[in-house]
Motif scaffolding. Structure first.
Motif, PDB file in Angstrom:
ATOM      1  N   GLN A   1     -36.515  -5.760 -48.861  1.00  0.00           N
ATOM      2  CA  GLN A   1     -36.970  -5.119 -50.095  1.00  0.00           C
ATOM      3  C   GLN A   1     -37.363  -3.660 -49.876  1.00  0.00           C
ATOM      4  O   GLN A   1     -37.725  -3.263 -48.766  1.00  0.00           O
ATOM      5  CB  GLN A   1     -38.194  -5.869 -50.639  1.00  0.00           C
ATOM      6  N   THR A   2     -37.332  -2.917 -50.963  1.00  0.00           N
ATOM      7  CA  THR A   2     -37.788  -1.534 -50.915  1.00  0.00           C
ATOM      8  C   THR A   2     -39.289  -1.503 -50.610  1.00  0.00           C
ATOM      9  O   THR A   2     -40.010  -2.455 -50.909  1.00  0.00           O
ATOM     10  CB  THR A   2     -37.483  -0.825 -52.268  1.00  0.00           C
ATOM     11  N   LYS A   3     -39.765  -0.409 -50.038  1.00  0.00           N
ATOM     12  CA  LYS A   3     -41.188  -0.313 -49.643  1.00  0.00           C
ATOM     13  C   LYS A   3     -42.106  -0.374 -50.858  1.00  0.00           C
ATOM     14  O   LYS A   3     -43.181  -0.944 -50.811  1.00  0.00           O
ATOM     15  CB  LYS A   3     -41.446   0.987 -48.871  1.00  0.00           C
ATOM     16  N   ASP A   4     -41.675   0.233 -51.950  1.00  0.00           N
ATOM     17  CA  ASP A   4     -42.505   0.256 -53.161  1.00  0.00           C
ATOM     18  C   ASP A   4     -42.252  -0.997 -53.995  1.00  0.00           C
ATOM     19  O   ASP A   4     -41.698  -0.950 -55.084  1.00  0.00           O
ATOM     20  CB  ASP A   4     -42.191   1.505 -53.996  1.00  0.00           C
ATOM     21  N   SER A   5     -42.643  -2.134 -53.443  1.00  0.00           N
ATOM     22  CA  SER A   5     -42.375  -3.400 -54.143  1.00  0.00           C
ATOM     23  C   SER A   5     -43.444  -4.422 -53.793  1.00  0.00           C
ATOM     24  O   SER A   5     -44.048  -4.365 -52.719  1.00  0.00           O
ATOM     25  CB  SER A   5     -41.006  -3.934 -53.718  1.00  0.00           C
ATOM     26  N   TYR A   6     -43.686  -5.344 -54.720  1.00  0.00           N
ATOM     27  CA  TYR A   6     -44.463  -6.529 -54.344  1.00  0.00           C
ATOM     28  C   TYR A   6     -43.537  -7.372 -53.483  1.00  0.00           C
ATOM     29  O   TYR A   6     -42.322  -7.371 -53.685  1.00  0.00           O
ATOM     30  CB  TYR A   6     -44.907  -7.302 -55.589  1.00  0.00           C
ATOM     31  N   LYS A   7     -44.116  -8.082 -52.531  1.00  0.00           N
ATOM     32  CA  LYS A   7     -43.283  -8.676 -51.484  1.00  0.00           C
ATOM     33  C   LYS A   7     -43.015 -10.180 -51.654  1.00  0.00           C
ATOM     34  O   LYS A   7     -43.885 -10.927 -52.071  1.00  0.00           O
ATOM     35  CB  LYS A   7     -43.930  -8.420 -50.125  1.00  0.00           C
ATOM     36  N   LEU A   8     -41.788 -10.525 -51.290  1.00  0.00           N
ATOM     37  CA  LEU A   8     -41.347 -11.924 -51.246  1.00  0.00           C
ATOM     38  C   LEU A   8     -41.120 -12.290 -49.789  1.00  0.00           C
ATOM     39  O   LEU A   8     -40.556 -11.492 -49.035  1.00  0.00           O
ATOM     40  CB  LEU A   8     -39.983 -12.074 -51.917  1.00  0.00           C
ATOM     41  N   SER A   9     -41.477 -13.489 -49.419  1.00  0.00           N
ATOM     42  CA  SER A   9     -41.164 -13.967 -48.079  1.00  0.00           C
ATOM     43  C   SER A   9     -39.647 -13.958 -47.894  1.00  0.00           C
ATOM     44  O   SER A   9     -38.901 -14.302 -48.811  1.00  0.00           O
ATOM     45  CB  SER A   9     -41.712 -15.385 -47.925  1.00  0.00           C
ATOM     46  N   LYS A  10     -39.197 -13.558 -46.722  1.00  0.00           N
ATOM     47  CA  LYS A  10     -37.755 -13.385 -46.484  1.00  0.00           C
ATOM     48  C   LYS A  10     -36.944 -14.667 -46.697  1.00  0.00           C
ATOM     49  O   LYS A  10     -35.776 -14.605 -47.041  1.00  0.00           O
ATOM     50  CB  LYS A  10     -37.533 -12.823 -45.072  1.00  0.00           C
ATOM     51  N   TYR A  11     -37.567 -15.811 -46.496  1.00  0.00           N
ATOM     52  CA  TYR A  11     -36.824 -17.064 -46.674  1.00  0.00           C
ATOM     53  C   TYR A  11     -36.437 -17.293 -48.128  1.00  0.00           C
ATOM     54  O   TYR A  11     -35.554 -18.105 -48.431  1.00  0.00           O
ATOM     55  CB  TYR A  11     -37.610 -18.264 -46.138  1.00  0.00           C
ATOM     56  N   ALA A  12     -37.104 -16.553 -49.042  1.00  0.00           N
ATOM     57  CA  ALA A  12     -36.879 -16.772 -50.473  1.00  0.00           C
ATOM     58  C   ALA A  12     -35.905 -15.771 -51.096  1.00  0.00           C
ATOM     59  O   ALA A  12     -35.732 -15.741 -52.307  1.00  0.00           O
ATOM     60  CB  ALA A  12     -38.215 -16.719 -51.221  1.00  0.00           C
ATOM     61  N   TYR A  13     -35.245 -14.961 -50.278  1.00  0.00           N
ATOM     62  CA  TYR A  13     -34.317 -13.968 -50.820  1.00  0.00           C
ATOM     63  C   TYR A  13     -33.085 -14.603 -51.476  1.00  0.00           C
ATOM     64  O   TYR A  13     -32.578 -14.106 -52.458  1.00  0.00           O
ATOM     65  CB  TYR A  13     -33.819 -13.042 -49.695  1.00  0.00           C
TER      66      TYR A  13
ATOM     67  N   GLY B   1     -57.729  -7.769 -52.999  1.00  0.00           N
ATOM     68  CA  GLY B   1     -57.548  -6.691 -52.037  1.00  0.00           C
ATOM     69  C   GLY B   1     -57.138  -7.140 -50.646  1.00  0.00           C
ATOM     70  O   GLY B   1     -57.016  -6.338 -49.726  1.00  0.00           O
ATOM     71  N   LYS B   2     -56.933  -8.462 -50.472  1.00  0.00           N
ATOM     72  CA  LYS B   2     -56.578  -8.974 -49.141  1.00  0.00           C
ATOM     73  C   LYS B   2     -55.164  -9.558 -49.094  1.00  0.00           C
ATOM     74  O   LYS B   2     -54.760 -10.119 -48.079  1.00  0.00           O
ATOM     75  CB  LYS B   2     -57.568 -10.075 -48.730  1.00  0.00           C
ATOM     76  N   MET B   3     -54.437  -9.440 -50.192  1.00  0.00           N
ATOM     77  CA  MET B   3     -53.151 -10.133 -50.276  1.00  0.00           C
ATOM     78  C   MET B   3     -51.963  -9.293 -49.786  1.00  0.00           C
ATOM     79  O   MET B   3     -50.832  -9.774 -49.759  1.00  0.00           O
ATOM     80  CB  MET B   3     -52.885 -10.582 -51.717  1.00  0.00           C
ATOM     81  N   ASP B   4     -52.228  -8.031 -49.447  1.00  0.00           N
ATOM     82  CA  ASP B   4     -51.210  -7.175 -48.837  1.00  0.00           C
ATOM     83  C   ASP B   4     -49.917  -7.100 -49.668  1.00  0.00           C
ATOM     84  O   ASP B   4     -48.816  -7.020 -49.128  1.00  0.00           O
ATOM     85  CB  ASP B   4     -50.922  -7.706 -47.422  1.00  0.00           C
ATOM     86  N   ASP B   5     -50.087  -7.187 -51.003  1.00  0.00           N
ATOM     87  CA  ASP B   5     -48.946  -7.068 -51.937  1.00  0.00           C
ATOM     88  C   ASP B   5     -47.928  -8.214 -51.860  1.00  0.00           C
ATOM     89  O   ASP B   5     -46.796  -8.068 -52.318  1.00  0.00           O
ATOM     90  CB  ASP B   5     -48.210  -5.727 -51.760  1.00  0.00           C
ATOM     91  N   TRP B   6     -48.311  -9.358 -51.317  1.00  0.00           N
ATOM     92  CA  TRP B   6     -47.394 -10.508 -51.267  1.00  0.00           C
ATOM     93  C   TRP B   6     -47.496 -11.288 -52.576  1.00  0.00           C
ATOM     94  O   TRP B   6     -48.551 -11.771 -52.943  1.00  0.00           O
ATOM     95  CB  TRP B   6     -47.729 -11.429 -50.091  1.00  0.00           C
ATOM     96  N   MET B   7     -46.362 -11.408 -53.276  1.00  0.00           N
ATOM     97  CA  MET B   7     -46.373 -12.148 -54.553  1.00  0.00           C
ATOM     98  C   MET B   7     -45.775 -13.551 -54.409  1.00  0.00           C
ATOM     99  O   MET B   7     -45.933 -14.396 -55.284  1.00  0.00           O
ATOM    100  CB  MET B   7     -45.610 -11.380 -55.640  1.00  0.00           C
TER     101      MET B   7
END
Length: 308
Positions: A87-99, A230-236
């Protein structure tokens, strides 16, 4: 003269490789003595959070012969999912297994093909395929079968390719040659423990599931507790932090399974795109994805929590 047992073992491992599995290891189907007290202690500390299903079928979880009648061997398999693009840096994050496509479908088909092959080539062999869908301790069996060791983050690790792969099993009533466990190569490294955003790795080899970002964004059905603000490190959806920082994952190799390739739109979406995602876009991008598990409403809940 090679015994039929050795022939059968070689045959199964060769076919597993042909089907695209990263590696294949085999263990004797028997009670997991070492894991029993660990699992009991983990459950007693409520580290499973709302994952009540972890408390069910305790005996079956530890003894495959109670799960599959007459079983003699546990065939453990690894399937790589490390993506070529991320994913692009400016994004909420998905675990790689879910791509890409939901791994349950992809692996189930490969396991069925492997079981059919065994039945055609060897004869009357009964068994069941498991992909994270029944009370089977995948990582314990994979480690027992010599496919890797359990790291301090509780994921299976290998020196050759790190940890970005799925684990699956065939439990069958055929006696085979059994592999030996490998040694632990974590050493004094604590990278995963130090990096975990929610301090879910409470001590080496112990993860408090109720604090894990994967649990909070997928398994938890209620609202995410405010203590994690504030602890989720942008992981959605899910979290890869403990794997991303692991030195062994510098050896990760790109998968060669087309079904794990991500939807083109997914990789280019920014935080703003995710905040404005509609249900139609969600359905289009995640048509056959594991992200469907959290549903549109769940993903929106996670995104809203992150942006507040």
């Amino acid at each position: 003269m090679i015994s039929s047992k050795s022939n059968y073992t070689k045959l199964i491992k060769t076919e597993a490789k042909r089907l695209g599995f990263l590696s294949c290891g085999i263990s004797k189907a028997a009670f997991l003595e070492e894991e029993a007290p660990r699992l009991e202690a983990w459950l007693n500390k409520n580290m499973n959070g709302e994952m009540q299903y972890m408390e069910n079928h305790f005996d079956k979880r530890l003894d495959p012969t109670k799960l599959v009648e007459g079983s003699k061997s546990v065939v453990s398999l690894l399937l790589n999912y490390y993506p070529v693009e991320q994913q692009t840096k400016d994004s909420y994050k998905l675990s790689k297994y879910a791509y890409g496509t939901d791994y349950h479908f992809v692996i189930k088909d490969k396991l069925k093909a492997l079981l059919s092959f065994i039945q055609e080539e060897i004869g009357e062999v009964e068994g069941r395929a498991f992909v994270d869908s029944a009370p089977v301790l995948d990582k314990a069996w994979a480690a027992k079968s010599g496919l890797g060791w359990i790291g301090k983050h509780s994921n299976l690790l290998t020196q050759r390719v790190g940890s970005f792969y799925f684990i699956a099993e065939l439990i069958i009533d055929l006696e085979l040659d059994y592999d030996l466990p490998t040694t632990n190569h974590c050493g004094s490294c604590t990278a995963c423990i130090d990096a975990c955003p929610t301090q879910a790795i409470t001590e080496p080899f112990v993860v408090d599931g109720s604090k894990c970002i994967s649990y909070l964004t997928i398994e938890l059905k209620e609202n995410i507790p405010s203590e994690f603000k504030g602890k989720m490190d942008d992981w959605m959806f899910g979290c890869d932090v403990c794997q991303d920082v692991c030195p062994w994952n510098r050896f990760s190799k790109t998968h060669n399974e087309p079904l794990f390739n991500s939807h083109p739109e997914l990789l280019s979406m920014t935080k703003k795109d995710w905040e404005e995602i509609t249900e139609d876009t969600f359905k289009k991008i995640f048509k056959k994805s594991p992200v469907k598990r959290t549903k549109y409403s769940g993903l929106k809940r996670n995104i809203n929590f992150l942006k507040e």
